[in-house]
Motif scaffolding. Structure first.
Motif, mmCIF file in Angstrom:
data_model
loop_
_atom_site.group_PDB
_atom_site.id
_atom_site.type_symbol
_atom_site.label_atom_id
_atom_site.label_comp_id
_atom_site.label_asym_id
_atom_site.label_seq_id
_atom_site.Cartn_x
_atom_site.Cartn_y
_atom_site.Cartn_z
ATOM 1 N N UNK A 392 0.841 -1.229 0.138
ATOM 2 C CA UNK A 392 0.021 0.041 0.081
ATOM 3 C C UNK A 392 0.882 1.242 -0.043
ATOM 4 N N UNK A 393 1.841 1.299 0.846
ATOM 5 C CA UNK A 393 2.751 2.568 0.954
ATOM 6 C C UNK A 393 3.207 2.752 -0.408
ATOM 7 N N UNK A 394 3.917 1.645 -0.893
ATOM 8 C CA UNK A 394 4.856 1.785 -2.304
ATOM 9 C C UNK A 394 3.833 2.189 -3.213
ATOM 10 N N UNK A 395 2.558 1.714 -3.491
ATOM 11 C CA UNK A 395 1.920 2.084 -4.598
ATOM 12 C C UNK A 395 1.522 3.525 -4.450
ATOM 13 N N UNK A 396 0.841 3.769 -3.183
ATOM 14 C CA UNK A 396 0.278 5.169 -3.149
ATOM 15 C C UNK A 396 1.600 6.510 -3.354
ATOM 16 N N UNK A 397 2.541 6.167 -2.723
ATOM 17 C CA UNK A 397 3.773 7.277 -2.737
ATOM 18 C C UNK A 397 4.237 7.193 -4.174
ATOM 19 N N UNK A 398 4.593 6.194 -4.845
ATOM 20 C CA UNK A 398 4.954 6.044 -6.249
ATOM 21 C C UNK A 398 4.284 6.884 -7.252
ATOM 22 N N UNK A 399 3.044 6.412 -7.072
ATOM 23 C CA UNK A 399 2.014 7.102 -7.839
ATOM 24 C C UNK A 399 1.858 8.726 -7.578
ATOM 25 N N UNK A 400 2.138 9.268 -6.308
ATOM 26 C CA UNK A 400 1.927 10.511 -6.198
ATOM 27 C C UNK A 400 3.206 11.286 -6.755
ATOM 28 N N UNK A 401 4.569 10.482 -6.342
ATOM 29 C CA UNK A 401 5.760 11.048 -7.119
ATOM 30 C C UNK A 401 5.813 11.303 -8.432
ATOM 31 N N UNK A 402 5.215 10.168 -9.118
ATOM 32 C CA UNK A 402 5.320 10.255 -10.722
ATOM 33 C C UNK A 402 4.228 11.214 -11.106
ATOM 34 N N UNK A 403 2.931 11.299 -10.550
ATOM 35 C CA UNK A 403 2.107 12.311 -10.968
ATOM 36 C C UNK A 403 2.763 13.891 -10.666
ATOM 37 N N UNK A 404 3.240 14.056 -9.607
ATOM 38 C CA UNK A 404 3.641 15.388 -9.558
ATOM 39 C C UNK A 404 4.850 15.822 -10.074
ATOM 40 N N UNK A 405 5.846 14.920 -10.375
ATOM 41 C CA UNK A 405 6.769 15.004 -11.361
ATOM 42 C C UNK A 405 6.309 15.552 -12.930
ATOM 43 N N UNK A 406 5.311 15.030 -13.138
ATOM 44 C CA UNK A 406 4.763 15.017 -14.450
ATOM 45 C C UNK A 406 4.032 16.662 -14.633
ATOM 46 N N UNK A 407 3.762 17.205 -13.681
ATOM 47 C CA UNK A 407 3.115 18.447 -13.575
ATOM 48 C C UNK A 407 4.270 19.625 -13.702
ATOM 49 N N UNK A 408 5.485 19.208 -13.529
ATOM 50 C CA UNK A 408 6.525 20.085 -13.379
ATOM 51 C C UNK A 408 6.914 20.532 -15.165
ATOM 52 N N UNK A 409 6.888 21.888 -15.545
ATOM 53 C CA UNK A 409 7.270 22.276 -16.902
ATOM 54 C C UNK A 409 8.588 21.600 -17.378
ATOM 55 N N UNK A 410 8.718 20.968 -18.443
ATOM 56 C CA UNK A 410 9.800 20.235 -18.997
ATOM 57 C C UNK A 410 10.068 18.649 -18.467
#
Length: 514
Positions: A392-410
């Protein structure tokens, strides 16, 4: 003779300093070699992933595994080791920065074992982390950008891997105190990479439908090479987790060999039942799945239990490859089925078959009891709770990391649809694993991106694809800037076809032989 000399010199160096702990030179030498063996798993992963992909993205996977290794080394030196293993942190979740930049990490007994110095322990554990992120970044296969993957690697190491390692192996980690049995990384390494890779692929999204049609690995020989490099390194991975040249290390290596052999055979037989073919990819997949299961269990169980573990891991991980269709997640390299499911099976094996007889073979953990074979019934719910928490910890935190990196321009994590069609090797790397060709689906044709004026107008071109008119006459046709579909198969042509390299930059000769 050479090894004996190294051990004698190591003993002399380690024991002659007044006040220093007298580490055994054999133990130190063994873990140094094991560290190098685990490092060798990085090219093994790269070759495995490259072979499993299409040609047009083969080099991008080698690059992303190699580059993630460099990012991980920096992170581990910078603060990763401290966040995972600092013995002064008492929160049970993550370490502190007491050992930032390897401060005060030298020749005191390591936090993981009194048999080796802390600096060597930090080196060995760093290689574990490098392998883990190498597995994780396989989630970008054929559609993910490599630069955001490197940023994600750094944050994932900090926010996911380091906490997971702290839980299981730090003397103050909640999992360690809870009594979790995780020998070499069923939680941090296997569940971390497998579930993390699934979450990465989920946020990244599916490949285009046309990229999923008639898919097959482009180089099965490289798959086999990568598998056996991994198998070799895994002996250092599991054997070295005894942290000394002792009988527990030997037992861990034996169990790894036995489980891998049975896992590969079982997976291959299941595939034969369906296809009536002895799949090389199937054998390699089963071997890796069983080695994954052996990671948390090899230092706890007897060889007969390793046989059982190899059999049910090979079968269950094979069927688990279908879960990606139920979940509608394009886990293209089956990270979840092989690493997450395999790691879970290995951890649960400990609940039933771990025994104090094997655990105490290192001469250190002589008071640790095993699972049900030692009448320790509560170990089942301890292992299950640990598996649930790590997943549970791995899936939730990984998904959040990938999602928020995707929002950074470039730092958008995915390439454009057109770039996916062309292939990541050309778009992201600018080089090719197979230098003389680039891949297009179902078509062998001149490069549409090339300057047609640059081509020799006197040279013929050829277009051959299934369903189109096929060449029937004996001829030899040369083209420049030629692109060849990765499914190029001479059996589809009415006449035998050969492709010969003429130069290193897109020039080839196609021979159609009458």
């Amino acid at each position: 003779m050479v090894l004996t000399s190294i051990i004698n010199v190591s003993n002399a160096i380690l024991k002659k300093r007044n006040g220093d702990p007298p580490f055994d030179g054999g133990d130190v030498s063994f873990i140094i070699v094991a560290s190098a063996m685990v490092f060798f798993m990085i090219p093994g992963l790269a070759f495995l992933y490259s072979g499993l992909s299409r040609r047009k993205s083969a080099l991008s996977l080698i690059w992303v595994v190699s580059a993630s290794n460099a990012v991980c080394i920096f992170q581990w030196y910078f603060w990763g080791y401290s966040l995972a293993f600092s013995p002064t942190a008492t929160n049970g979740f993550i370490g502190n920065l007491a050992n930032f930049g390897l401060i005060n990490v030298l020749n005191e007994p390591s936090p993981g074992s009194p048999l080796i110095p802390a600096l060597l322990y930090a080196l060995y554990q760093m290689e574990f982390a490098c392998v883990t992120v190498g597995i994780l970044v396989g989630g970008i296969a054929e559609r993910g950008r490599v630069l955001p993957a490197m940023v994600i690697t750094f944050f994932w190491m900090t926010l996911v891997y380091c906490p997971l390692a702290c839980w299981a192996w730090n003397i103050n980690g909640w999992g360690y105190k809870f009594g979790v049995l995780d020998f070499a990384g069923g939680g941090p390494v296997e569940i971390g990479s497998g579930v993390g890779g699934l979450a990465y692929a989920w946020v990244l999204g599916r490949r285009q439908d046309k990229e999923l049609q008639n898919f097959r690995p482009h180089n099965v020989s490289m798959v086999n090479l990568g598998t056996f490099i991994l198998w070799f390194g895994w002996l250092g991975f599991n054997g070295g987790s005894a942290f000394g040249a002792n009988m527990r290390a030997v037992m861990a290596m034996w169990n790894s060999m036995i489980a891998a052999a049975f896992g590969g055979i079982v997976w291959c037989l299941i595939d034969y039942r369906l296809e009536r073919k002895y799949s090389m990819v199937g054998f390699c997949s089963g071997t890796i799945a069983a080695l994954v299961a052996a990671t948390p269990a090899s230092g706890y169980i007897k060889p007969w239990a390793a046989i059982l573990m190899g059999i049910f891991t090979g079968a269950l991980c094979n069927y688990a490859t279908k879960l990606k269709f139920l979940l509608a997640i394009d886990d293209s390299l089956d990270l979840f089925a092989e690493h997450a499911i395999g790691g879970i099976l290995g951890l649960m094996t400990n609940a039933f078959f771990a025994t104090e007889v094997v655990i105490g073979l290192d001469g250190v953990n002589t008071n640790v009891i095993g699972g049900w074979v030692d009448h320790n019934w509560k170990q089942l719910y301890i292992q299950f709770a640990y598996v649930l928490a790590t997943c549970l910890y791995t899936f939730v935190v990984t998904a959040l990391i990938v999602h928020y990196v995707d929002t950074v321009p470039g730092l958008h994590i995915r390439v454009a649809a057109g770039s996916e069609t062309v292939g990541l090797d050309e778009v992201e790397i600018g080089e090719y694993a197979n230098d003389y060709i680039e891949i297009w689906r179902d078509v062998l044709e001149p490069n549409p991106m090339a300057n047609t004026d640059a081509r020799d107008s006197t040279l013929d071109t050829i277009t051959c694809a299934a369903g189109r008119s096929q060449p029937t006459l004996s001829q030899e046709i040369s083209t420049r800037n030629l692109r060849v579909h990765d499914n190029f198969d001479s059996d589809k042509f009415e006449k035998p076809v050969e492709l010969e390299v003429l130069s290193g930059r897109g020039e080839a000769r196609v021979s159609i032989i009458a």
